[in-house]
Design a protein around this motif. Structure first.
Motif, PDB file in Angstrom:
ATOM      1  N   TYR A   1      49.405 111.739  29.213  1.00 45.88           N
ATOM      2  CA  TYR A   1      48.839 110.804  28.245  1.00 45.88           C
ATOM      3  C   TYR A   1      49.174 109.350  28.606  1.00 45.88           C
ATOM      4  O   TYR A   1      48.343 108.459  28.460  1.00 45.88           O
TER       5      TYR A   1
ATOM      6  N   VAL B   1      60.774 114.960  27.218  1.00 47.07           N
ATOM      7  CA  VAL B   1      59.782 113.998  26.734  1.00 47.07           C
ATOM      8  C   VAL B   1      58.795 113.645  27.839  1.00 47.07           C
ATOM      9  O   VAL B   1      57.577 113.622  27.622  1.00 47.07           O
TER      10      VAL B   1
ATOM     11  N   ARG C   1      56.258 116.324  28.394  1.00 49.17           N
ATOM     12  CA  ARG C   1      55.257 116.436  27.326  1.00 49.17           C
ATOM     13  C   ARG C   1      54.224 115.323  27.358  1.00 49.17           C
ATOM     14  O   ARG C   1      53.077 115.534  26.949  1.00 49.17           O
ATOM     15  N   VAL C   2      54.588 114.099  27.784  1.00 51.26           N
ATOM     16  CA  VAL C   2      53.679 112.968  27.574  1.00 51.26           C
ATOM     17  C   VAL C   2      53.201 112.274  28.849  1.00 51.26           C
ATOM     18  O   VAL C   2      52.374 111.375  28.761  1.00 51.26           O
TER      19      VAL C   2
ATOM     20  N   ARG D   1      52.187 110.268  18.173  1.00 52.55           N
ATOM     21  CA  ARG D   1      51.482 111.405  17.584  1.00 52.55           C
ATOM     22  C   ARG D   1      52.191 112.718  17.883  1.00 52.55           C
ATOM     23  O   ARG D   1      52.080 113.689  17.145  1.00 52.55           O
ATOM     24  N   LYS D   2      52.961 112.753  18.958  1.00 53.32           N
ATOM     25  CA  LYS D   2      53.700 113.976  19.284  1.00 53.32           C
ATOM     26  C   LYS D   2      54.800 114.258  18.267  1.00 53.32           C
ATOM     27  O   LYS D   2      55.241 115.393  18.143  1.00 53.32           O
ATOM     28  N   VAL D   3      55.269 113.227  17.543  1.00 56.12           N
ATOM     29  CA  VAL D   3      56.372 113.426  16.603  1.00 56.12           C
ATOM     30  C   VAL D   3      55.984 113.251  15.142  1.00 56.12           C
ATOM     31  O   VAL D   3      56.735 113.634  14.260  1.00 56.12           O
TER      32      VAL D   3
ATOM     33  N   ILE E   1      49.846 107.755  21.360  1.00 47.52           N
ATOM     34  CA  ILE E   1      49.793 109.153  21.786  1.00 47.52           C
ATOM     35  C   ILE E   1      51.190 109.769  21.735  1.00 47.52           C
ATOM     36  O   ILE E   1      51.372 110.894  21.255  1.00 47.52           O
ATOM     37  N   MET E   2      52.190 109.020  22.214  1.00 53.29           N
ATOM     38  CA  MET E   2      53.561 109.541  22.160  1.00 53.29           C
ATOM     39  C   MET E   2      54.039 109.686  20.722  1.00 53.29           C
ATOM     40  O   MET E   2      54.697 110.664  20.369  1.00 53.29           O
TER      41      MET E   2
ATOM     42  N   GLU F   1      56.682 115.964  12.561  1.00 50.83           N
ATOM     43  CA  GLU F   1      56.544 117.280  13.182  1.00 50.83           C
ATOM     44  C   GLU F   1      57.849 118.063  13.066  1.00 50.83           C
ATOM     45  O   GLU F   1      58.938 117.502  13.163  1.00 50.83           O
TER      46      GLU F   1
ATOM     47  N   LYS G   1      52.623 113.480  12.153  1.00 52.35           N
ATOM     48  CA  LYS G   1      51.305 114.038  11.878  1.00 52.35           C
ATOM     49  C   LYS G   1      50.286 112.909  11.672  1.00 52.35           C
ATOM     50  O   LYS G   1      50.650 111.761  11.420  1.00 52.35           O
TER      51      LYS G   1
END
Length: 199
Positions: free
Chosen positions: A80, A73, A76-77, A165-167, A162-163, A41, A169
């Motif tokens: 999740y 961080v 953001r998570v 996936r935040k960084v 999930i975490m 990302e 693709k």
């Protein structure tokens, strides 16, 4: 490692750590050769950094920057992670152990892939999975199956993915997931096959 050795033995603990390191190095090498840098990302590559040269940063500068990064961080998570913990707790508390050991018995060929599949939605660290692995082995689940379960919970848990996936693709995440799953399944089969060497 000490806790793992106290529950099983030192040869299992050392082998577990070594195969984990080998999987990490081989997996990282494969991902590196896949040339997927464009699947990270953009914010990771363009994240703000302190303007001071590193040698001029005081301890206070470093601690403030670390605190800001942690807060960002978490913001953001956190939701999740909470969802993943709830799913893991539901699986842990509502699926009878007898059913799990019936499905994951030592003689069943599908036990290792199934252990990995069961481990993915759970969220725990090595300390949380050790008592479960010990109970499973005591009930007749193969050593490799129990270790594969532990590896899946710690490396492939739903909140971790999930975490991640935040960084990264989806394409890179899928490659990471496939490599780690294949490696853990292979390790599980090897431990089941050669479990007699670790007794």
């Amino acid at each position: 490692m000490i806790l793992l050795a106290s529950i099983f033995n030192w040869s299992i603990a050392i082998a577990y750590v070594l195969v984990g390191i080998v999987l990490a190095v081989l997996g990282g090498t494969l991902i590196g050769r896949a040339k997927m840098e464009n699947n990270v990302e953009a914010f990771v590559l363009h994240n703000k950094v302190l303007d001071l040269p590193q040698e001029q940063l005081t301890l206070r500068d470093r601690l403030n920057y670390a605190r800001e990064q942690v807060a960002e961080v978490i913001q953001r998570v956190w939701l999740y992670v909470l969802v993943g913990v709830c799913i893991g707790a539901a699986i842990h508390n509502w699926i009878p152990e007898a059913l799990i050991t019936t499905l994951l018995g030592e003689e069943r060929w599908w036990s290792v892939p199934l252990a990995v599949l069961v481990g993915v939605p759970m969220y725990a660290d090595i300390f949380g999975t050790l008592p479960i692995a010990e109970a499973l082995v005591a009930k007749g689940v193969g050593l490799g199956t129990a270790l594969a379960f532990m590896m899946a919970v710690t490396a492939l848990s739903l909140p971790s993915l999930i975490m991640l996936r935040k960084v990264v693709k989806p394409r890179l995440l899928a490659l990471f997931f496939a490599i780690v799953v294949a490696g853990i399944v292979l390790i599980g089969f090897l431990f089941n096959t050669f479990a007699h060497l670790f007794v």
